[in-house]
Design an enzyme around this catalytic site. Structure first.
Site, PDB file in Angstrom:
ATOM      1  N   GLY A   1       0.830  -1.211   0.000  1.00  0.00           N
ATOM      2  CA  GLY A   1       0.000   0.000   0.000  1.00  0.00           C
ATOM      3  C   GLY A   1       0.856   1.249   0.000  1.00  0.00           C
ATOM      4  CB  CYS A   2       0.358   4.539  -1.376  1.00  0.00           C
ATOM      5  SG  CYS A   2       0.586   3.805  -2.989  1.00  0.00           S
ATOM      6  CB  ILE A   3      -1.668   5.431   3.343  1.00  0.00           C
ATOM      7  CG1 ILE A   3      -2.231   6.087   2.082  1.00  0.00           C
ATOM      8  CG2 ILE A   3      -1.800   6.382   4.520  1.00  0.00           C
ATOM      9  CD1 ILE A   3      -1.651   7.442   1.768  1.00  0.00           C
TER      10      ILE A   3
END
Lengths: 165, 102
Positions: free
Chosen positions: B100-102
């Site tokens: 994921g990116c967060i």
């Protein structure tokens, strides 16, 4: 030892959709051990303005990429620009985008700025636009490190990779 | 030297275990040492939580998932694993890079 990689984001937009690119990239950079500086100028100042940050919007007018699929319709077709000017369209698009971001577990802008600050990012406002918009230190979120001139920004970001948004 | 534990352990070009099933606490200590981190109980809490999360979801957790899941603050997480916790936590916990990116 080589100098640490440093990325600087110039955030010039105050729309909800344009608030996120720098915040997400900046967060990823911090997670990878890269130093991060965020410089907010012009409309971008809304992101660090405590009276504005929770009221950022996305207006469908002018966004030709916006399709009905993003608005929750099963068919993914274009939205006539004229429809975007109807009263309430901006509010609808804004609330839909907020919902979509929440589904992806992306925090609101205020919280993301706090995360970036806590992870060590430096956050600055642009002196010229702060003066132009007659803002003061009291208008900004606590995570803001200061208001700096363009020249100071150039000094701070020596050797950094600079991204303009 | 704890690093000798890693002598016969295959790592990919980024230093992640190529076979996560060989992971054990000695390997975690050796990987952490390579990162300049001495593991404390706080570190182990994060590592254990990440391994449980990965076992549940099949993916290495993101930083945001780690802070939400463990109750640690962003500051604490970055203090425990300075300069790039995203990869460091995953590597020491014997997991892949977070997706994921967060």
């Amino acid at each position: 030892m080589s100098e640490n990689r440093h990325m600087a984001f110039i955030c010039s937009k105050g729309n909800l959709d344009m608030a996120y690119p720098a915040l997400i990239m900046g967060w990823a950079a911090l997670g990878n051990g890269v130093d991060v500086t965020l410089f907010f100028t012009f409309w971008g100042l809304d992101l660090i303005n405590k009276h504005r940050v929770d009221h950022l919007e996305i207006a469908p007018v002018g966004i030709t990429s916006m399709k009905t699929g993003m608005m929750g319709f099963p068919v993914n077709m274009g939205i006539p620009q004229l429809a975007g000017v109807l009263p309430g369209m901006t509010a609808v698009a804004t609330s839909l985008m907020k919902k979509k971001m929440e589904e992806l577990d992306v925090p609101p802008v205020r919280e993301m700025l706090q995360m970036l600050h806590d992870a060590g990012a430096k956050i600055y406002g642009c002196k010229m636009t702060v003066d132009m918009m007659k803002l003061t230190k009291e208008d900004f979120l606590d995570v803001v490190d200061g208001v700096v001139t363009a020249s100071e920004f150039i000094d701070i970001t020596e050797g950094a990779q600079i991204i303009f948004i | 030297m704890a690093t000798s534990v890693l002598e016969n352990i295959p790592l990919n070009e980024e230093g992640f275990l190529t076979d996560p099933s060989v992971w054990n606490e000695e390997i975690a200590k050796a990987l952490a040492e390579q990162e300049g981190i001495e593991l404390t109980e706080k570190h182990w809490e994060v590592i254990r939580w990440c391994r449980e999360a990965a076992a549940r979801s099949g993916a290495s957790p993101t930083l945001r998932q780690i802070t939400t899941g463990t109750g640690l603050s962003t500051k604490e997480l970055f203090n425990l694993f300075p300069k790039g916790p995203a990869k460091k936590v995953a590597r020491i916990a014997g997991l892949g890079k977070p997706e994921g990116c967060i």
